[in-house]
Design a protein around this motif. Structure first.
Motif, mmCIF file in Angstrom:
data_model
loop_
_atom_site.group_PDB
_atom_site.id
_atom_site.type_symbol
_atom_site.label_atom_id
_atom_site.label_comp_id
_atom_site.label_asym_id
_atom_site.label_seq_id
_atom_site.Cartn_x
_atom_site.Cartn_y
_atom_site.Cartn_z
ATOM 1 N N UNK A 168 38.278 -23.489 -34.440
ATOM 2 C CA UNK A 168 38.824 -22.600 -33.408
ATOM 3 C C UNK A 168 37.771 -21.585 -32.963
ATOM 4 N N UNK A 169 37.053 -21.023 -33.926
ATOM 5 C CA UNK A 169 36.006 -20.061 -33.598
ATOM 6 C C UNK A 169 34.900 -20.685 -32.771
ATOM 7 N N UNK A 170 34.541 -21.921 -33.109
ATOM 8 C CA UNK A 170 33.513 -22.625 -32.347
ATOM 9 C C UNK A 170 33.950 -22.823 -30.894
ATOM 10 N N UNK B 64 29.121 -20.082 -42.638
ATOM 11 C CA UNK B 64 29.990 -18.986 -43.044
ATOM 12 C C UNK B 64 30.739 -19.345 -44.332
ATOM 13 N N UNK B 65 31.162 -20.602 -44.441
ATOM 14 C CA UNK B 65 31.863 -21.060 -45.635
ATOM 15 C C UNK B 65 30.956 -21.840 -46.589
ATOM 16 N N UNK B 66 30.025 -22.613 -46.034
ATOM 17 C CA UNK B 66 29.176 -23.450 -46.876
ATOM 18 C C UNK B 66 28.293 -22.593 -47.784
ATOM 19 N N UNK B 67 27.961 -21.388 -47.326
ATOM 20 C CA UNK B 67 27.148 -20.465 -48.125
ATOM 21 C C UNK B 67 27.808 -20.179 -49.471
ATOM 22 N N UNK B 68 29.132 -20.158 -49.488
ATOM 23 C CA UNK B 68 29.840 -19.881 -50.743
ATOM 24 C C UNK B 68 29.587 -20.968 -51.784
ATOM 25 N N UNK B 69 29.230 -22.157 -51.333
ATOM 26 C CA UNK B 69 29.020 -23.281 -52.255
ATOM 27 C C UNK B 69 27.561 -23.410 -52.699
ATOM 28 N N UNK B 70 26.628 -23.159 -51.778
ATOM 29 C CA UNK B 70 25.217 -23.397 -52.115
ATOM 30 C C UNK B 70 24.425 -22.109 -52.293
ATOM 31 N N UNK C 155 40.239 -25.090 -40.244
ATOM 32 C CA UNK C 155 40.592 -25.140 -38.824
ATOM 33 C C UNK C 155 40.099 -23.923 -38.060
ATOM 34 N N UNK C 156 40.042 -22.775 -38.755
ATOM 35 C CA UNK C 156 39.659 -21.541 -38.082
ATOM 36 C C UNK C 156 38.192 -21.568 -37.639
ATOM 37 N N UNK D 77 35.267 -37.181 -44.996
ATOM 38 C CA UNK D 77 36.311 -36.198 -45.291
ATOM 39 C C UNK D 77 36.623 -35.313 -44.088
ATOM 40 N N UNK D 78 36.254 -35.790 -42.891
ATOM 41 C CA UNK D 78 36.344 -34.945 -41.710
ATOM 42 C C UNK D 78 37.763 -34.434 -41.469
ATOM 43 N N UNK D 79 38.763 -35.317 -41.577
ATOM 44 C CA UNK D 79 40.140 -34.903 -41.333
ATOM 45 C C UNK D 79 40.573 -33.798 -42.271
ATOM 46 N N UNK D 80 40.282 -33.971 -43.550
ATOM 47 C CA UNK D 80 40.665 -32.972 -44.550
ATOM 48 C C UNK D 80 39.944 -31.652 -44.305
ATOM 49 N N UNK D 81 38.639 -31.736 -43.988
ATOM 50 C CA UNK D 81 37.855 -30.525 -43.774
ATOM 51 C C UNK D 81 38.346 -29.744 -42.559
#
Length: 625
Positions: free
Chosen positions: A141-143, A104-110, A137-138, A128-132
């Protein structure tokens, strides 16, 4: 067959089908700006078309779950067994639900659905897991919410069930279900299994990303080669300079738009070695030789690949075959790509492709649609009453009747048009009609006779075309998809394996600006057509150049599976996988040629651009600047 266990399985798979559609809706809403240009009806069709890809992914992901649900022995409805099945269901599907949410978000990059590149970024994600997680976070939460709902509404086995069928009937049912699963995973009975490129059949083409789902593209990417990025140049500005490429070169043509038609003819397996006009009269192509006297036949022309499936991306979109997998089947097949069809449509051209083989052969029909070709004519479109008579018994329609059919179809097309014609009779097993046995020279290779027949079919095509009103206003570009067997030592070296004819012919036009001694390649064809027709665009790739550009002696970029080659009149530059560069003479490919630093820089720039921008899906990165 439709006992409690089977009905329960169908309900659970139906739940997943609904979940995938929900995930597609979430993907659409989060990336609405990408799809906002599509009408409501086209968007709905993209959702509906997506069911085919959803079914394929669900069946592939849940193969083990389906097998365990329909075991022919034991009580599969026992509460303990059902609890274990529920865990299998969740463990099989949870990772792919997570992947779909990440996209949903990664598509915006690739700019495309995720493939197996997720393996290559796993280390970065972990670091970078903590930062990501803090930023996205949403998604987490959705998952969690989706998993909770999946657990809650997961269909349960009924408390009271009817007796299960006999073991042999359950075994037979499992075999039937397995057969339907194979059919579902491959997407139907069509010639080729379902691929991501099959999603791009609607306009605008970007809706293909909505039709797809991330589990499907990930599964299809497994086993595909991922490109390792290169960093010879540390900025896009330095890269553009090294590429010797100006994206604005064709943005504002000096002349008004032309209305000439364009016909591209790809001859199956016509090595330059077989063409008499390129070999002092020694060849099997008397008509092509005669046409060379009226047009411009390049003495040093190259295909950008060694397979038919690699020819179309080069010719229709300027994408040379610079990786192990053909672009059409690679993890990058869904990348943003502007082909000749798309660019010519913007100038009100009608576009079509003709190939007498079975529809779906090598994915040509889907790729043609992908690059904006509006109509595809394959074996299915050939007149049914003539199909049996004209079929070659192997691949499709013999060249002579098929080319006559194409000539008639072109006359009916709205003008101006761009059409591509791909022949097939000179493909192994080199079958020719029985009435022509003994008419064409046998030569020294089994392909030579079929080359003679294909050349004859080309002669008859031009004889018919010359009588049509569109003929005198048409640019013909004739080339071959790739080379074939060789007996001439002149062609038995690395560049020689790619040498094909490339001829430009215009019955009513002036081609005097063309230099037949310069290097030419398939990837030059898009720029040549755009330049000839004066179509404004900034969406041409830097591998090719217009053959009407008299300031360049030309070049060709090749990949032999181990090393990259840049062919220029002065030198052939070779870049190995370990970044070692060597230089060879052009005439005989002998080692020890004088170093050419600028050529080495250009080749490295092309390799870096291809690899890095293909991975990032930014082939037109200058559009974002």
């Amino acid at each position: 067959m439709f006992d409690s266990a089977f009905k329960l399985l169908l309900r659970r798979l139906g739940l997943l089908l609904g979940l995938y559609m929900l995930l597609r809706l979430v993907f659409y809403l989060f990336n609405y700006s990408t799809f906002s240009g599509a009408g409501a009806s086209e968007t709905i069709l993209a959702f509906v078309h997506g069911l085919r890809f959803d079914a394929a992914a669900i069946l592939a992901v849940n193969s083990l779950f389906i097998l365990l649900s329909l075991l022919p022995v034991g009580n599969t409805l026992h509460p303990t067994y059902q609890k274990a099945l529920k865990w299998v269901f969740l463990l099989c599907n949870a990772p792919f639900i997570a992947l779909a949410l990440v996209d949903v978000e990664f598509f915006k990059f690739i700019g495309r659905r995720s493939s197996n590149e997720v393996f290559t970024i796993a280390g970065d994600v972990t670091a970078q897991l903590g930062q990501l997680l803090g930023y996205y976070w949403y998604l987490l939460l959705g998952f969690g919410l989706l998993l909770f709902l999946l657990v809650k509404i997961y269909p349960k086995a009924p408390a009271h069930t009817s007796p299960q069928p006999k073991v042999w009937l359950r075994g037979l049912r499992l075999l039937l279900v397995a057969g339907f699963m194979v059919l579902g995973i491959r997407g139907g009975l069509q010639l080729k299994p379902l691929r991501p490129s099959h999603a791009f059949v609607l306009e605008p083409a970007v809706l293909g990303h909505l039709t797809l789902n991330s589990p499907f593209t990930f599964i299809k990417g497994i086993g595909k080669t991922q490109l390792e990025q290169k960093h010879y140049f540390d900025s896009d500005e330095a890269l553009l300079a090294a590429l010797q490429f100006d994206p604005q070169q064709y943005a504002q043509p000096d002349e008004p738009l032309k209305q000439d038609n364009v016909v591209i003819i790809i001859l199956e397996s016509f090595s330059a070695e077989y063409v008499g006009a390129l070999n002092k009269g020694r060849g099997y192509t008397p008509f092509l030789d005669s046409l060379a006297q009226e047009g411009v036949l390049y003495k040093n022309a190259f295909a950008n690949g060694r397979k038919s499936i690699e020819a179309l991306p080069s010719i229709l979109a300027g994408v040379p075959a610079l990786m192990q997998d053909p672009f059409i089947t690679s993890p990058y097949q869904a990348n943003e790509l502007y082909g000749l069809g798309t660019l010519l449509q913007q100038a009100n051209y009608k576009t079509a492709m003709f190939h007498g083989a079975a529809n779906g052969s090598m994915g040509f029909n889907n790729f043609a649609t992908r690059v904006g070709v509006q109509a595809y004519y394959g074996l299915d479109e050939y007149p049914e009453d003539l199909r049996e008579r004209d079929f070659d018994g192997q691949w499709g329609i013999f060249d002579e009747p098929y080319l006559q059919y194409v000539a008639r179809q072109l006359t009916q097309m709205q003008k101006p048009f761009m059409a591509m014609l791909f022949t097939l009779s000179s493909h192994q097993p080199y079958t020719i009609p029985s009435k022509y046995k003994g008419r064409f020279p046998k030569g020294e290779l089994e392909i030579h006779e079929s080359i003679g027949y294909a050349d004859h079919a080309l002669r008859e095509f031009f004889a018919t075309a010359a009588k049509q009103p569109w003929y005198s206003n048409t640019l013909f570009i004739i080339t071959a998809d790739h080379t074939q067997k060789s007996i001439d030592p002149t062609y038995q070296n690395e560049p020689g394996y790619y040498r094909v004819p490339l001829l430009l012919f215009h019955p009513g036009g002036n081609l005097s600006a063309l230099n037949a001694t310069s290097i030419a390649q398939h990837a030059d064809i898009p720029a040549t057509i755009i330049d000839f027709l004066n179509i404004p665009t900034t969406k041409l790739l830097p591998f090719g150049r217009s053959l009407f550009d008299s300031t360049s002696t030309g070049r060709a970029v090749l990949f032999n599976g181990n090393a990259y080659l840049l062919v220029q009149p002065e030198v052939v530059t070779v870049l190995e996988q370990n970044d070692e560069v060597s230089f060879y003479s052009f005439q005989d490919f002998a080692p020890g040629a004088a170093p050419a630093p600028r050529a080495a820089e250009l080749l490295k720039a092309q390799v870096q651009y291809f690899r890095n921008k293909m991975v990032a899906n930014k082939l037109y990165f200058w559009e974002e600047r």
